[in-house]
Design an enzyme around this catalytic site. Structure first.
Site, short mmCIF file in Angstrom:
data_model
loop_
_atom_site.label_atom_id
_atom_site.label_comp_id
_atom_site.label_asym_id
_atom_site.label_seq_id
_atom_site.Cartn_x
_atom_site.Cartn_y
_atom_site.Cartn_z
N ASP A 13 -17.15 -29.84 1.56
CA ASP A 13 -16.77 -28.62 0.85
C ASP A 13 -15.83 -27.86 1.78
OD1 ASP A 13 -16.53 -26.06 -0.21
OD2 ASP A 13 -18.62 -25.90 -0.82
N VAL A 14 -14.55 -27.83 1.46
CA VAL A 14 -13.56 -27.29 2.39
C VAL A 14 -13.73 -25.79 2.64
CG1 VAL A 14 -11.84 -29.07 1.87
CG2 VAL A 14 -11.82 -26.90 0.58
N TYR B 109 -5.56 -17.94 -9.04
CA TYR B 109 -4.87 -19.18 -8.69
C TYR B 109 -3.47 -18.90 -8.17
CZ TYR B 109 -2.92 -23.88 -9.29
OH TYR B 109 -2.31 -25.10 -9.08
N LYS C 121 -1.81 -19.57 -4.37
CA LYS C 121 -0.69 -20.49 -4.18
C LYS C 121 0.50 -19.79 -3.52
CE LYS C 121 -2.74 -24.16 -5.63
NZ LYS C 121 -3.07 -25.26 -4.68
#
Length: 256
Positions: free
Chosen positions: A65-66, A161, A165
């Site tokens: 799990d990053v 999101y 980004k």
């Protein structure tokens, strides 16, 4: 042996989010090209399915799990133990978060989950890769961050999101600058409408900026994988800083 007297370990990669979609396609492309690849993701079973696509390749499955620093540390420790060095990180793990939720209704926990995965996870993996690449001999390596065309233009109701980004672009630029003295090349690929499970809704219709719901074209995810491989296999003296790969007729360029 190379010119420094250090054994050449070949091409060693870590791919996060390797259990599906773009991560799976890139991992398989690298494995078929002879890379040794650590496949990282939250669930072991999909990672094993990715590994099975190239059964004779040199690969390592690591449940990760990053967003958890201890998981990231364990991932890169496993890579060091297995191969002794790292040549490439494809920083791919990410989530859209809850789709179609207006900003005023977005729960903080949902916002935090997207930020923890897309931004904090990318930072943790890049930091671990950077440390390994700086310390190893021969020194250096490459990090490729998976951005998005949302790093340039958002969709409606995509605040978490899109914000992550945009932040990833800043992470890419800063790492690229800081990596210069250590032969660490850092670039970013911004992808639009690659055909994966995450983008399956595109064919059913996606909300546009003018309020209409329109089906959008997609492209073969294999074309993304080949682009990442091209970036990865450049000599460290050359770098693709930013690449944009998208379905040719998607409503992105111009006014849609």
């Amino acid at each position: 042996m190379d010119a420094t007297g250090t054994e050449d370990k070949g091409t060693i990669a870590v791919v996060t989010g390797a259990g599906s979609g773009i991560g799976r396609a890139v991992a398989a492309e690298l494995l078929r090209a002879g890379w040794s690849v650590a496949l990282a993701g939250r669930r072991t079973e999909p990672l094993e399915e990715t590994a099975a696509l190239v059964p004779d390749a040199d690969r390592l499955v690591v449940r990760t799990d990053v967003s958890r620093p201890e998981d990231v540390a364990a991932l890169f420790a496993a890579v060091r133990e297995r191969w002794g060095r790292l040549d490439l990180l494809f920083n791919n793990a990410g989530t859209f978060g809850p789709g179609g939720v207006p900003v005023e209704e977005l729960a903080y926990d949902a916002w935090r989950h997207v930020v923890d995965t897309n931004l904090n996870g990318a930072f943790l993996c890049a930091q671990a890769a950077y440390r390994q690449m700086k310390e190893q001999r021969p020194q250096g390596g490459r990090i490729i961050n998976n951005g998005s065309v949302s790093a340039h233009a958002p969709r409606p109701h995509s605040v978490a999101y899109t914000a992550t980004k945009h932040a990833l672009t800043g992470l890419t630029k800063s790492l690229s600058l800081d990596g210069r003295p250590y032969r660490i090349a850092v670039g970013q690929i911004d992808i639009g409408n690659a055909a994966t499970d995450m983008t399956a809704r595109m064919s059913a219709g996606v909300l546009q900026a003018n309020g209409e719901v329109v089906a959008e074209p997609v492209m073969d995810v294999a074309d993304v994988a080949r682009t990442v491989r091209h970036m990865a296999e450049l000599p460290l003296e050359a770098n693709v800083q930013f690449a944009t790969v998208l379905a040719t007729t998607m409503p992105y360029v111009g006014r849609g």
